[in-house]
Design an enzyme around this catalytic site. Structure first.
Site, PDB file in Angstrom:
ATOM      1  N   HIS A   1      17.798  38.110 -18.033  1.00  0.00           N
ATOM      2  CA  HIS A   1      16.188  38.120 -18.404  1.00  0.00           C
ATOM      3  C   HIS A   1      15.686  36.512 -18.387  1.00  0.00           C
ATOM      4  CE1 HIS A   1      17.108  42.226 -19.592  1.00  0.00           C
ATOM      5  NE2 HIS A   1      18.001  41.735 -19.895  1.00  0.00           N
TER       6      HIS A   1
ATOM      7  N   SER B   1       7.048  13.906  -0.762  1.00  0.00           N
ATOM      8  CA  SER B   1       5.552  14.399  -0.447  1.00  0.00           C
ATOM      9  C   SER B   1       4.753  13.456   0.207  1.00  0.00           C
ATOM     10  CB  SER B   1       5.185  14.758  -1.826  1.00  0.00           C
ATOM     11  OG  SER B   1       3.664  14.753  -1.914  1.00  0.00           O
TER      12      SER B   1
ATOM     13  N   LYS C   1       7.327  12.623  -5.890  1.00  0.00           N
ATOM     14  CA  LYS C   1       7.905  13.699  -5.620  1.00  0.00           C
ATOM     15  C   LYS C   1       9.325  13.492  -4.793  1.00  0.00           C
ATOM     16  CE  LYS C   1       6.721  17.615  -6.348  1.00  0.00           C
ATOM     17  NZ  LYS C   1       5.734  18.422  -5.482  1.00  0.00           N
TER      18      LYS C   1
ATOM     19  N   GLU D   1      14.517  25.700  -0.474  1.00  0.00           N
ATOM     20  CA  GLU D   1      13.242  26.425  -0.237  1.00  0.00           C
ATOM     21  C   GLU D   1      13.501  27.032   1.019  1.00  0.00           C
ATOM     22  OE1 GLU D   1       9.574  24.952  -2.620  1.00  0.00           O
ATOM     23  OE2 GLU D   1      10.912  23.025  -1.621  1.00  0.00           O
TER      24      GLU D   1
END
Ligand code: ARG
Length: 435
Positions: free
Chosen positions: A155, A276, A282, A289
């Site tokens: 969970h 970025s 970043k 992804e």
């Protein structure tokens, strides 16, 4: 200038096909099947010669023509309707009229079913290797982190103490089952449809068993309608690849999560991270992804492969041409995703923080069980202790607090859980199954 269209039909047509209809129906995707189409045609023409359906000398001439095509840098031309007509066009250019005998006893329906099976069998071997490469990256890191403590999660809450080695190997086993499925699938792929013709075979005395053996199939088709009209095995290949993509996606999701400053479990190497355009600080996990994102398209392609079949009357229908873009996309995407993700994993530095002491709760309860306390009572006692400590570690429990919960201080010394086979053992099995 409009080039002459190479279609394999036309006798009954008075008018030519409109440019629009030709452009709409032309199959460009199947060019990728060229080498398989040639191999199939070579086996077919050898069978035609061996059975005496065409003269041995004619068969030899055609075979040599096909072999020349296989050796040359093949050029498709605008008028080629599909890979089959392109090969026949080129063959006739090379060997002349005798080339027109190649398609004896054959239809593009059994031909495409054959090409596809040959392609899928080779692709299954290729993707097994790609998955093995990714498993290799996981096992190498798992070996390095056999003793690196982490919490497991259920969970997405810290559950029990384990090791990063065990966690990475869990992904390895899922991928290992994908490899198994690719192997298992070959039993159903290894049936040659060549000889099934358009739908009900041929009145010529073809020898489908000969072509099947020459092309490395275990057997030849049993039912010609099924051989040309079915694509369930192609959809099964699509499922196996999509399930593999889903497994990659779960791994990718964890890499994304672990690379956050909140988790802080890993640092990506510069070689496998992106920056970025706006935010100078970043370092983004774009490869992971995109694996996750492309898995959405994989599921879409699998869906297409299933829906493509659902309303089709037997046998062949041109709808089936649409299976190839889906299958090729899945094949290419699993291949590139395995490679890229293996690169991410091999070059990342893993440094997970230690699990929260609270993950020892079950171990403490099991110590109570060891001294005869029923598990349900032990569970309640440790639960109470957790509540009384209100976020502080078990080691900070005073004698009064322990007493109130019904826990003894010796119960706090937990043994590590027995979590399946050792990391070293699992690494050895995965390595031997992938070598
Ligand atoms: N390009 C077709 C396909 O991919 C194969 C040949 C079509 N056969 C036919 N009778 N038009 O399924």
């Amino acid at each position: 200038m409009t080039r002459r269209r190479m279609t394999l039909w036309g006798g009954r047509f008075a008018d030519r096909l409109s440019d629009e209809a030709f452009a709409y129906t032309v199959d460009l995707a199947d060019r990728r099947l060229l080498s398989f189409d040639l191999a199939g045609s070579i086996a077919h023409v050898e069978m035609l010669g061996a059975t005496g359906i065409i003269a041995a000398a004619e068969a030899r001439t055609i075979r040599e023509g096909l072999e020349r095509i296989a050796a040359e840098d093949f050029e498709f031309v605008d008028g080629d309707e599909d890979v089959h007509s392109a090969v026949e066009r080129r063959l006739i250019e090379l060997v002349g009229e005798v080339g027109e005998k190649l398609h004896t006893g054959r239809s593009r329906n059994d031909q495409i079913a054959l090409d596809l099976r040959l392609y899928l069998r080779a692709a299954a071997v290729g993707r097994r290797n790609d998955l093995a490469e990714l498993i290799g990256a996981l096992t190498d890191q798992a070996e390095l982190h056999a003793d690196t403590a982490i919490p497991t999660y259920t969970h997405l809450q810290q559950a029990q103490p384990s090791t990063l080695g065990q966690h990475l190997l869990a992904h390895g086993w899922a991928l290992s089952r994908d490899r198994e499925r690719l192997l298992d699938l070959d039993r159903r792929l290894a049936e040659s449809p060549l000889g099934a013709g358009a739908s009900a075979g041929s009145s010529l005395s073809l020898d489908p068993a000969q072509t099947a053996a020459a092309l490395g199939f275990a057997s030849s088709f049993v039912n010609s309608l099924d051989a040309v009209g079915s694509r369930d095995v192609a959809a099964e290949f699509g499922f196996v690849l999509t399930q593999a993509m889903v497994n990659l996606s779960r791994l990718a999701e964890e890499l994304v999560l672990w690379a956050t400053s909140e988790f802080g479990w890993l640092s990506l190497s510069d070689a496998y991270a992106t920056g970025s355009s706006a935010l100078p600080h970043k370092k983004n996990p774009d490869v992971a992804e995109l694996v996750r994102g492309r898995t959405a398209s994989a599921i879409g392609h699998l869906n297409a492969l299933l829906v493509l079949q659902k309303g089709l009357p037997l046998t062949y229908n041109r709808d089936l041409q649409e299976d190839k873009p889906a299958l090729f996309w899945l094949d290419d995407t699993l291949a590139s995703s395995c490679g890229a993700l293996a690169g991410v994993i091999r070059t990342a530095t893993f440094h997970p923080p230690a699990p929260s002491p609270v993950t020892e709760a079950l171990g403490i309860a099991e110590n109570l069980v060891r001294r005869g306390v029923p598990f349900r009572t032990a569970h309640a006692a440790v639960g109470k202790l957790v509540a009384l400590l209100d976020g502080r570690p078990f080691t900070e429990a005073s004698a009064d607090v322990l007493d109130a919960a019904g826990v003894q201080s010796a119960d706090l010394v937990v043994r590590p859980p027995q979590a399946g086979r050792s990391v070293a053992d699992q690494v050895a099995s995965l390595r031997s199954s992938t070598s």
